[in-house]
Design a protein around this motif. Structure first.
Motif, PDB file in Angstrom:
ATOM      1  N   THR A  83       1.607 -24.331  87.040  1.00  0.00           N
ATOM      2  CA  THR A  83       0.702 -23.952  88.122  1.00  0.00           C
ATOM      3  C   THR A  83      -0.698 -24.528  87.884  1.00  0.00           C
ATOM      4  N   PRO A  84      -1.494 -24.635  88.922  1.00  0.00           N
ATOM      5  CA  PRO A  84      -2.866 -25.139  88.759  1.00  0.00           C
ATOM      6  C   PRO A  84      -3.727 -24.282  87.825  1.00  0.00           C
ATOM      7  N   HIS A  85      -3.385 -22.991  87.675  1.00  0.00           N
ATOM      8  CA  HIS A  85      -4.193 -22.122  86.819  1.00  0.00           C
ATOM      9  C   HIS A  85      -3.606 -21.963  85.409  1.00  0.00           C
ATOM     10  N   GLY A  86      -2.594 -22.783  85.057  1.00  0.00           N
ATOM     11  CA  GLY A  86      -2.162 -22.847  83.672  1.00  0.00           C
ATOM     12  C   GLY A  86      -1.057 -21.899  83.264  1.00  0.00           C
ATOM     13  N   THR A  87      -0.308 -21.378  84.225  1.00  0.00           N
ATOM     14  CA  THR A  87       0.890 -20.597  83.894  1.00  0.00           C
ATOM     15  C   THR A  87       2.124 -21.423  84.262  1.00  0.00           C
ATOM     16  N   LEU A  88       3.302 -20.900  83.927  1.00  0.00           N
ATOM     17  CA  LEU A  88       4.544 -21.615  84.192  1.00  0.00           C
ATOM     18  C   LEU A  88       5.384 -20.886  85.221  1.00  0.00           C
ATOM     19  N   LYS A  89       5.868 -21.621  86.204  1.00  0.00           N
ATOM     20  CA  LYS A  89       6.923 -21.094  87.060  1.00  0.00           C
ATOM     21  C   LYS A  89       8.247 -21.353  86.365  1.00  0.00           C
ATOM     22  N   LEU A  90       9.211 -20.467  86.556  1.00  0.00           N
ATOM     23  CA  LEU A  90      10.489 -20.622  85.856  1.00  0.00           C
ATOM     24  C   LEU A  90      11.657 -20.690  86.818  1.00  0.00           C
ATOM     25  N   LEU A 121       5.703 -12.345  83.425  1.00  0.00           N
ATOM     26  CA  LEU A 121       5.046 -11.336  84.259  1.00  0.00           C
ATOM     27  C   LEU A 121       5.231 -11.678  85.733  1.00  0.00           C
ATOM     28  N   THR A 122       4.992 -10.707  86.590  1.00  0.00           N
ATOM     29  CA  THR A 122       4.902 -11.009  88.021  1.00  0.00           C
ATOM     30  C   THR A 122       3.524 -11.598  88.311  1.00  0.00           C
ATOM     31  N   GLN A 123       3.374 -12.186  89.487  1.00  0.00           N
ATOM     32  CA  GLN A 123       2.071 -12.713  89.891  1.00  0.00           C
ATOM     33  C   GLN A 123       1.069 -11.598  90.173  1.00  0.00           C
ATOM     34  N   HIS A 124       1.554 -10.370  90.338  1.00  0.00           N
ATOM     35  CA  HIS A 124       0.699  -9.198  90.560  1.00  0.00           C
ATOM     36  C   HIS A 124       0.970  -8.185  89.450  1.00  0.00           C
ATOM     37  N   PRO A 125       0.532  -8.451  88.211  1.00  0.00           N
ATOM     38  CA  PRO A 125       0.962  -7.627  87.081  1.00  0.00           C
ATOM     39  C   PRO A 125       0.160  -6.347  86.851  1.00  0.00           C
ATOM     40  N   SER A 126      -1.022  -6.227  87.447  1.00  0.00           N
ATOM     41  CA  SER A 126      -1.908  -5.112  87.105  1.00  0.00           C
ATOM     42  C   SER A 126      -2.069  -4.139  88.266  1.00  0.00           C
ATOM     43  N   VAL A 127      -1.814  -2.867  87.998  1.00  0.00           N
ATOM     44  CA  VAL A 127      -2.006  -1.845  89.034  1.00  0.00           C
ATOM     45  C   VAL A 127      -3.486  -1.612  89.326  1.00  0.00           C
ATOM     46  N   HIS A 128      -4.357  -2.047  88.430  1.00  0.00           N
ATOM     47  CA  HIS A 128      -5.796  -1.884  88.650  1.00  0.00           C
ATOM     48  C   HIS A 128      -6.364  -2.945  89.588  1.00  0.00           C
ATOM     49  N   VAL A 129      -5.560  -3.964  89.874  1.00  0.00           N
ATOM     50  CA  VAL A 129      -6.054  -5.087  90.673  1.00  0.00           C
ATOM     51  C   VAL A 129      -5.289  -5.230  91.982  1.00  0.00           C
ATOM     52  N   TYR A 130      -3.963  -5.037  91.924  1.00  0.00           N
ATOM     53  CA  TYR A 130      -3.117  -5.311  93.079  1.00  0.00           C
ATOM     54  C   TYR A 130      -2.541  -4.011  93.636  1.00  0.00           C
ATOM     55  N   ALA A 131      -2.820  -3.750  94.895  1.00  0.00           N
ATOM     56  CA  ALA A 131      -2.325  -2.522  95.518  1.00  0.00           C
ATOM     57  C   ALA A 131      -0.807  -2.493  95.580  1.00  0.00           C
ATOM     58  N   ASP A 132      -0.183  -3.663  95.618  1.00  0.00           N
ATOM     59  CA  ASP A 132       1.278  -3.715  95.737  1.00  0.00           C
ATOM     60  C   ASP A 132       1.961  -3.990  94.400  1.00  0.00           C
ATOM     61  N   ALA A 133       1.260  -3.791  93.278  1.00  0.00           N
ATOM     62  CA  ALA A 133       1.830  -4.146  91.963  1.00  0.00           C
ATOM     63  C   ALA A 133       3.154  -3.444  91.702  1.00  0.00           C
ATOM     64  N   ARG A 134       3.268  -2.195  92.123  1.00  0.00           N
ATOM     65  CA  ARG A 134       4.499  -1.443  91.858  1.00  0.00           C
ATOM     66  C   ARG A 134       5.657  -1.904  92.741  1.00  0.00           C
ATOM     67  N   VAL A 145       5.119 -17.343  83.574  1.00  0.00           N
ATOM     68  CA  VAL A 145       4.990 -17.207  82.130  1.00  0.00           C
ATOM     69  C   VAL A 145       3.526 -17.397  81.754  1.00  0.00           C
ATOM     70  N   ARG A 146       2.947 -16.391  81.148  1.00  0.00           N
ATOM     71  CA  ARG A 146       1.591 -16.463  80.604  1.00  0.00           C
ATOM     72  C   ARG A 146       1.691 -16.999  79.180  1.00  0.00           C
ATOM     73  N   ILE A 147       1.117 -18.168  78.934  1.00  0.00           N
ATOM     74  CA  ILE A 147       1.242 -18.836  77.637  1.00  0.00           C
ATOM     75  C   ILE A 147       0.158 -18.338  76.687  1.00  0.00           C
ATOM     76  N   ASP A 148       0.542 -18.117  75.430  1.00  0.00           N
ATOM     77  CA  ASP A 148      -0.404 -17.616  74.430  1.00  0.00           C
ATOM     78  C   ASP A 148      -1.233 -18.753  73.814  1.00  0.00           C
ATOM     79  N   GLU A 149      -1.842 -19.531  74.676  1.00  0.00           N
ATOM     80  CA  GLU A 149      -2.726 -20.617  74.253  1.00  0.00           C
ATOM     81  C   GLU A 149      -3.942 -20.627  75.182  1.00  0.00           C
ATOM     82  N   LEU A 150      -5.008 -21.307  74.756  1.00  0.00           N
ATOM     83  CA  LEU A 150      -6.236 -21.367  75.557  1.00  0.00           C
ATOM     84  C   LEU A 150      -6.063 -22.399  76.667  1.00  0.00           C
ATOM     85  N   VAL A 151      -5.436 -21.949  77.734  1.00  0.00           N
ATOM     86  CA  VAL A 151      -5.168 -22.838  78.869  1.00  0.00           C
ATOM     87  C   VAL A 151      -5.628 -22.168  80.159  1.00  0.00           C
ATOM     88  N   SER A 152      -6.129 -22.973  81.076  1.00  0.00           N
ATOM     89  CA  SER A 152      -6.538 -22.439  82.384  1.00  0.00           C
ATOM     90  C   SER A 152      -6.274 -23.432  83.504  1.00  0.00           C
TER      91      SER A 152
END
Length: 345
Positions: A83-90, A121-134, A145-152
């Motif tokens: 993705t443009p923001h540095g995550t992976l689609k699977l 993770l889902t694209q809406h992983p946080s209940v504090h940010v996304y009203a439809d997270a659940r 996929v959120r990669i454990d490296e300094l990527v953006s």
């Protein structure tokens, strides 16, 4: 003579298998492990062109060959895009619900030999940010996929050597409890492969031979349907050793050996299935006979591939298949005992 299955050997090997990533199509490391283990027990190993292993046991007679199959390929994923923001689609490998891998730790395996950890993770992983997270739909297009490296950015990810088509394995998280439960991803079908090696180790340690020649097929594409579409021509009957299911209107338990009388490919051989049931009763092996309408096996693949064989399906009972699975040592050892009884009968 009743054979003895070494439970410690089987469970230790199972843990080693579970700790070795092997999503469908990325199985060369675990096939190497299979070869080393079989050869250490004194059994020769050959390979088919797809990379699956064939372990041979010499029998007391060679009028025909009995095939036993288990698969080491597991569910997993591949990088579909960056993705443009540095995550992976699977894209998924094998049939599982996306909800079963949400929040799972994973490893990205690059073709350059590097590995990176991440979290699915889902694209809406946080209940504090996304009203439809659940309620956000857990579908492939909504998972990242959120990669454990300094990527953006895409360029940051590409600089790591990650590309479309790289494999993604899910962390197995194997645990063996004091009560005998084994809980882990990928018990389908590594629990059955451990049971097959329980047979091999018993034959080596106790010095017995099967009644007839046996070939153990370790397939590596079962989860996508063609693991044993080809089998050696001398095999006359094939027992697929794969997990037993649990759920509504099924009688199988985690301590049972499952005997499947019919799955999505149709009924299994009447006489082989009957013999397996009789052996369980004679050997006092906990077992259940069930029908699995949404299931296919390596035996199904062999039959659909045109093999002129009889076929049956057994395996240890597994709860929550294709999710966070659990079985019991009694089922794995029971499966090994049944296999020994069958090839010696």
């Amino acid at each position: 003579m009743t054979v003895h299955i070494d439970e410690q050997y089987v469970v230790t090997l199972l843990q080693k298998l579970l700790d070795t990533p092997s999503p469908t199509g990325y199985t060369h490391h675990i096939i190497d492990l299979i070869r080393e283990e079989a050869e250490s027990l004194g059994f020769p190993v050959t390979f088919n062109e797809k990379g699956g292993a064939i372990i041979s046991m010499e029998g007391e007679a060679d009028d025909y060959t009995v095939g036993l199959s288990g698969h080491v390929d597991t569910l997993g994923a591949m990088v579909r895009s960056i993705t443009p923001h540095g995550t992976l689609k699977l894209t998924s490998l094998g049939g599982f619900a996306m909800s079963s891998i949400e929040n799972e730790y994973c490893v990205i395996h690059t073709r350059g030999g590097r590995t990176y950890t991440g979290t699915i993770l889902t694209q809406h992983p946080s209940v504090h940010v996304y009203a439809d997270a659940r309620d956000f739909k857990r579908s492939e297009e909504h998972m990242e996929v959120r990669i454990d490296e300094l990527v953006s950015s895409r360029a940051d990810v590409e600089a790591l050597g990650i590309r479309t088509g790289d494999y993604i394995s899910f962390e197995a998280r194997a645990v063996v409890t004091e009560s005998g439960y084994i809980k882990s991803r990928h018990l389908d079908d590594k629990a059955s492969v451990a049971a097959l090696f329980g047979l091999l180790e018993s034959a080596k340690r106790e010095g017995w031979k099967p009644k007839r020649n046996v070939k153990i097929l370790i397939s590596n594409y079962e989860e996508v349907g063609h693991g044993t579409a080809y089998i050696p021509a001398d095999i006359a009957e094939l027992i697929a050793v794969d997990m037993g299911c649990m759920g509504d209107d099924l009688t199988c338990k985690e301590t049972d050996v499952s005997i499947c009388a019919k799955d999505s490919s149709g009924p299994y051989d009447y006489h082989m299935t009957g013999k397996l049931i009789e052996l369980c009763e004679a050997q006092q092996i906990e077992h259940a006979v069930d029908i699995y309408p949404f299931y296919g096996s390596d035996a199904s693949a062999a039959l659909r591939g045109g093999s002129n064989i009889r076929a049956a399906l057994i395996g240890p009972g597994v709860h929550a298949s294709h999710s966070m699975e659990r079985t019991h040592t009694r089922a794995v050892i029971g499966t090994a005992r049944l296999l020994c009884a069958y090839v010696r009968a």
